[in-house]
Design an enzyme around this catalytic site. Sequence first.
Site, short mmCIF file in Angstrom:
data_model
loop_
_atom_site.label_atom_id
_atom_site.label_comp_id
_atom_site.label_asym_id
_atom_site.label_seq_id
_atom_site.Cartn_x
_atom_site.Cartn_y
_atom_site.Cartn_z
CG ASN A 1 105.29 -25.96 3.54
OD1 ASN A 1 105.21 -26.29 2.35
ND2 ASN A 1 104.89 -24.78 3.99
CE LYS B 1 107.57 -22.37 3.61
NZ LYS B 1 107.81 -21.09 4.26
CG HIS C 1 101.83 -21.54 4.59
ND1 HIS C 1 102.49 -20.38 4.27
CD2 HIS C 1 102.69 -22.28 5.33
CE1 HIS C 1 103.70 -20.42 4.80
NE2 HIS C 1 103.85 -21.55 5.45
CD GLU D 1 105.52 -18.98 2.54
OE1 GLU D 1 105.45 -20.05 1.90
OE2 GLU D 1 106.41 -18.76 3.38
CD GLU E 1 103.78 -22.35 9.58
OE1 GLU E 1 104.77 -23.07 9.60
OE2 GLU E 1 103.27 -21.93 8.52
N GLY F 1 110.89 -18.16 7.89
CA GLY F 1 112.05 -17.93 7.02
C GLY F 1 112.96 -16.79 7.48
CB SER G 1 112.87 -19.57 12.19
OG SER G 1 112.76 -18.60 11.16
P1 PGA Z 1 110.45 -21.90 7.83
O1 PGA Z 1 108.97 -22.02 7.22
O2 PGA Z 1 110.68 -23.15 8.66
O3 PGA Z 1 111.34 -21.82 6.62
O4 PGA Z 1 110.47 -20.66 8.67
C1 PGA Z 1 107.92 -22.55 7.97
C2 PGA Z 1 106.64 -22.57 7.16
O5 PGA Z 1 106.37 -21.60 6.43
O6 PGA Z 1 105.86 -23.54 7.24
#
Ligand code: PGA
Length: 253
Positions: free
Chosen positions: A10, A12, A93, A95, A165, A171, A211
């Site tokens: 992903n 983003k 997601h 976010e 998640e 992150g 992560s």
């Molecule tokens: P990350 O993000 O691997 O940077 O923790 C995962 C995600 O938000 O899909």
Amino acid sequence: MAVRPFIVGNWKMNGTRAMLSEVRAIDRASQRLMKVEVALAPPFTLIHAAHKEVEQIGVGAQDCHSGDGGASTGDVSAAMVLDAGAKFVILGHSERRQGHDETNAVVRTKAASALAAGLRIILCCGESEAVRDAGKAEAFVLSQLSESLPDGLQNASEMLTIAYEPIWAIGTGRTPTVEEIGAMHRAIRALIVDSYGEEQAQGVRILYGGSVKPDNALELLSDDEVGGALVGGASLSAESFLGIVLAAAEIPD
Ligand code: PGA
């Protein structure tokens, strides 16, 4: 891992055409790792270009609007991302839930539109740190999912993937234990069986996200109920993303 592992990047809000070289490198290496299904979700602006570059991996979108089209400035419909070359869309997601006020009801409507357009969906769920600390993670995730899942999906095993998640792991470099992930994935599996029946539920992969890196992927993917990973930061370079794909390929069937 009981099913073919699915590793999805992903990107983003990252990526310009200069990063198509990473797409190519990921695609070419994935051709030698057929045991793993690999896909990338670049920003809307790169879907078509990425789709043109790849021979093996899937390309998808990170979101789509629930409407068919019309007066909705700045939005992109499911049919449009399909037309650009997307085969799937990530929905719900955290976010988007947090930064764009997407409720479960909105996610469910988007899921229905995406499926109607012929896109596979990766539906995200996950609890905040406060919810986990309060001991309510499982109840929260199950209610979030049951309110977000589309009704009447006949071919869930083909069209639906779930991504668990935890928000506090995205992150941050922090991850749940393998046991915590396994327990959550088993609870999610039970909900999918209730919703779509045992036979369809068996083929639905439940990904872990948050992560995931080359050096922890083998461990995080080790529970049988973990069907792959949704990868953010570590998917932005071919080197680190392929490290995760390689780890998935090492997991015994
Ligand atoms: P990350 O993000 O691997 O940077 O923790 C995962 C995600 O938000 O899909």
